[in-house]
Enzyme design. Structure first.
Site, PDB file in Angstrom:
ATOM      1  N   GLU A  85       0.826  -1.214   0.000  1.00 54.90           N
ATOM      2  CA  GLU A  85       0.000   0.000   0.000  1.00 54.90           C
ATOM      3  C   GLU A  85       0.856   1.258   0.000  1.00 54.90           C
ATOM      4  O   GLU A  85       1.653   1.479   0.920  1.00 54.90           O
ATOM      5  CB  GLU A  85      -0.926   0.004   1.231  1.00 54.90           C
ATOM      6  CG  GLU A  85      -1.884   1.176   1.219  1.00 54.90           C
ATOM      7  CD  GLU A  85      -2.880   1.146   2.370  1.00 54.90           C
ATOM      8  OE1 GLU A  85      -3.232   0.050   2.848  1.00 54.90           O
ATOM      9  OE2 GLU A  85      -3.301   2.234   2.792  1.00 54.90           O
ATOM     10  N   LYS A 274      -7.454  -0.947  11.302  1.00 55.90           N
ATOM     11  CA  LYS A 274      -6.827  -1.327  10.027  1.00 55.90           C
ATOM     12  C   LYS A 274      -5.573  -0.466   9.814  1.00 55.90           C
ATOM     13  O   LYS A 274      -4.552  -0.940   9.337  1.00 55.90           O
ATOM     14  CB  LYS A 274      -7.836  -1.151   8.887  1.00 55.90           C
ATOM     15  CG  LYS A 274      -7.395  -1.707   7.556  1.00 55.90           C
ATOM     16  CD  LYS A 274      -6.549  -0.756   6.741  1.00 55.90           C
ATOM     17  CE  LYS A 274      -6.176  -1.346   5.395  1.00 55.90           C
ATOM     18  NZ  LYS A 274      -5.238  -0.488   4.659  1.00 55.90           N
ATOM     19  N   ASP A 290       3.886 -14.705  11.362  1.00 59.97           N
ATOM     20  CA  ASP A 290       2.602 -15.157  10.838  1.00 59.97           C
ATOM     21  C   ASP A 290       1.557 -14.053  11.038  1.00 59.97           C
ATOM     22  O   ASP A 290       0.992 -13.900  12.120  1.00 59.97           O
ATOM     23  CB  ASP A 290       2.207 -16.438  11.596  1.00 59.97           C
ATOM     24  CG  ASP A 290       0.905 -17.035  11.121  1.00 59.97           C
ATOM     25  OD1 ASP A 290       0.133 -16.347  10.441  1.00 59.97           O
ATOM     26  OD2 ASP A 290       0.651 -18.210  11.451  1.00 59.97           O
ATOM     27  N   HIS A 387      -2.221  10.369   0.145  1.00 62.48           N
ATOM     28  CA  HIS A 387      -2.548   9.171  -0.628  1.00 62.48           C
ATOM     29  C   HIS A 387      -2.458   9.431  -2.116  1.00 62.48           C
ATOM     30  O   HIS A 387      -1.920   8.639  -2.881  1.00 62.48           O
ATOM     31  CB  HIS A 387      -3.981   8.724  -0.302  1.00 62.48           C
ATOM     32  CG  HIS A 387      -4.011   7.684   0.755  1.00 62.48           C
ATOM     33  ND1 HIS A 387      -4.997   6.740   0.839  1.00 62.48           N
ATOM     34  CD2 HIS A 387      -3.182   7.424   1.770  1.00 62.48           C
ATOM     35  CE1 HIS A 387      -4.771   5.961   1.870  1.00 62.48           C
ATOM     36  NE2 HIS A 387      -3.670   6.361   2.448  1.00 62.48           N
TER      37      HIS A 387
HETATM   38  C1  MEV Z   1      -5.733   3.281   5.132  1.00 66.81           C
HETATM   39  O1  MEV Z   1      -4.971   2.162   4.746  1.00 66.81           O
HETATM   40  C2  MEV Z   1      -5.785   3.383   6.633  1.00 66.81           C
HETATM   41  C3  MEV Z   1      -6.659   4.500   7.173  1.00 66.81           C
HETATM   42  O2  MEV Z   1      -7.986   4.396   6.646  1.00 66.81           O
HETATM   43  C4  MEV Z   1      -6.667   4.354   8.676  1.00 66.81           C
HETATM   44  C5  MEV Z   1      -7.636   5.266   9.395  1.00 66.81           C
HETATM   45  O3  MEV Z   1      -8.668   5.659   8.820  1.00 66.81           O
HETATM   46  O4  MEV Z   1      -7.359   5.562  10.564  1.00 66.81           O
HETATM   47  C6  MEV Z   1      -6.162   5.842   6.759  1.00 66.81           C
END
Ligand code: MEV
Length: 432
Positions: A85, A274, A290, A387
């Site tokens: 990513e 995430k 793992d 991003h």
């Molecule tokens: C993107 O990979 C992760 C985010 O969505 C985490 C978040 O929203 O805190 C930017």
């Protein structure tokens, strides 16, 4: 179309590729080329990778990047990260640099207990089963001596074995619930070997004593709520100031509120966590651990109070901003891929051959840094700015833009919002 195949595993690698190319593609030759392009030219190295799994046809690359300047407990670390990513490594590096001038990261391992269970059914008097278990308990230790000897020399072994009555969940269901210390190894093989021996002992002893016991299965648990590491950053609120943070009080408050939202609301908590996993998984992959085990255990931990919630927390107290997380991590720095994969070995060496506990600290810090970077963007400029910069690169690669085109595209999109269609349109216009 019937794509079933018999005896596939017995085919040679070339035969497997041939079959796939013929079976699923209109241009088998091109497919064969793509697959072979990703083979390593060093045959021995390729063979090593082939043998990690079954039916290997080629390698799938994931970029391995590094995030330098991580000040952790007073020592600088350069953290290897394997991730596809865009912007994750850049975000980690930015966070690392930011906190290096504000006291750095503090990380502590709270406990390293691993867990395994023998699941069995018993029809009979539970009181008698308890007495029987207490009587034979020493045998579980003595009969695993050959398995535990080496681990004991390294300071690990079986911590305890308990009998658990689980009949509130399922009819006749009981467990041997064992806890382990596995030092620098993740311990899956060690734990599973011990458990299978426990099951054997249990069956043998039950037979001798006329107990009706049926062992269903023996397996470690990837839920390790007592294998926990804490990572933290903190500084006076006014020290939070930087380019995008002109009002540190306002920033700190918004940041804490963003964390509180993730603590309270599962939809946000999942995305919030995430973001933590962006850092955690990348280091786990780079160090040959793992990630599925860690993911499963970590999300179970995030739900331990009955609702999925944030793994990180933040507060402002007496003018001090503190941001921290506590996560379960069962990791190893010996065994498994750690001594087999040349790049994993290299990554561990770059981290100065950490113990499993040190690696837990590094991984937790990477998770916290990633979470900080995400929340800082989300509560200030928004996430898309960073991003999209990385996305721009990907689109330029996709269109195989040359040097001159790249320069023109980058100059244009410094002042214009990046979107996939806008970039494509710009490239098409350039090429007209
Ligand atoms: C993107 O990979 C992760 C985010 O969505 C985490 C978040 O929203 O805190 C930017």
């Amino acid at each position: 179309m019937n794509n079933a195949v018999a005896g596939f595993s017995k085919l040679s690698k070339n035969e497997k590729i041939n079959w796939i190319a013929q079976e699923f593609f209109s241009n088998p030759e091109e497919v064969q080329n793509i697959i072979r392009n990703y083979w390593n030219s060093d045959e021995k190295l390729q063979q090593l990778h082939d043998e990690f799994i079954e039916n290997t046809i080629t390698n799938l690359y994931i970029p391995l990047g590094v995030a330098p300047n991580f000040l952790i407990n007073g020592n600088y670390k350069t953290i290897p990260m394997a991730i596809e990513e865009s912007s994750v490594v850049a975000a980690a590096s930015k966070s690392a640099k930011y906190w290096a001038t504000r006291g750095g990261f503090k990380a502590t391992v709270l406990d390293t207990e691993k867990i395994g269970q023998v699941h069995f059914t018993f029809k009979g008097d539970a009181e008698k089963l308890i007495a029987f278990f207490n009587e034979i308990k020493p045998k579980f230790f003595s009969e695993t001596q050959s398995i535990t000897k080496n681990m004991q020399q390294r300071g690990g072994g079986i911590r305890d074995i308990q009998l658990k009555d689980k009949r509130n969940l399922l009819e006749n269901y009981f467990q041997l619930h064992a806890t382990f210390e596995t030092k620098d190894s993740m311990g899956a093989n060690f734990i599973n070997s011990c458990l299978e021996q426990f099951a054997f002992t249990l069956k043998e002893e039950a037979l001798k004593s006329g107990f009706e016991i049926q062992v269903i299965m023996s397996i470690l648990s990837n839920y390790v709520p007592n294998c926990i590491v804490r990572a933290e950053v903190s500084c006076p609120v006014e020290d939070l100031t930087e380019k995008h943070i002109s009002n540190p009080e306002d920033f700190a408050q918004r940041f804490v509120q963003a964390v509180q939202i993730a603590e309270a609301e599962p939809f946000r908590a999942v995305t919030h966590n995430k973001g933590i996993m962006n850092g955690v998984d990348a280091v786990i992959l780079a160090t040959g651990n793992d990630f599925r085990a860690v993911e499963a255990g970590l999300h179970a931990y995030a739900s331990r109070n009955g609702q999925y919630s944030s793994l990180s927390h933040a507060k402002i107290e007496n003018g001090i901003f503190t941001f921290w997380l506590e996560i379960p991590l069962a990791l190893g720095t010996v065994g498994g891929l750690t001594s087999l994969h040349p790049l994993v070995k290299l990554c561990l060496e770059m981290l100065e051959k950490p113990s499993a506990e040190e690696l837990m600290q590094i991984v937790a810090v990477a998770g916290l840094a990633q979470n900080f970077a995400a929340l800082r963007s989300l509560t200030t400029t928004g996430i898309q700015e960073g991003h999209m910069k990385m996305h721009l690169n990907n689109i330029m690669n996709q269109f195989e833009a040359n040097e001159e085109e790249r320069h023109l595209i980058k100059t244009h999109f410094k002042k214009t919002a990046v979107s996939h269609s806008a970039v494509v349109e710009f490239i098409e216009n350039l090429r007209k």
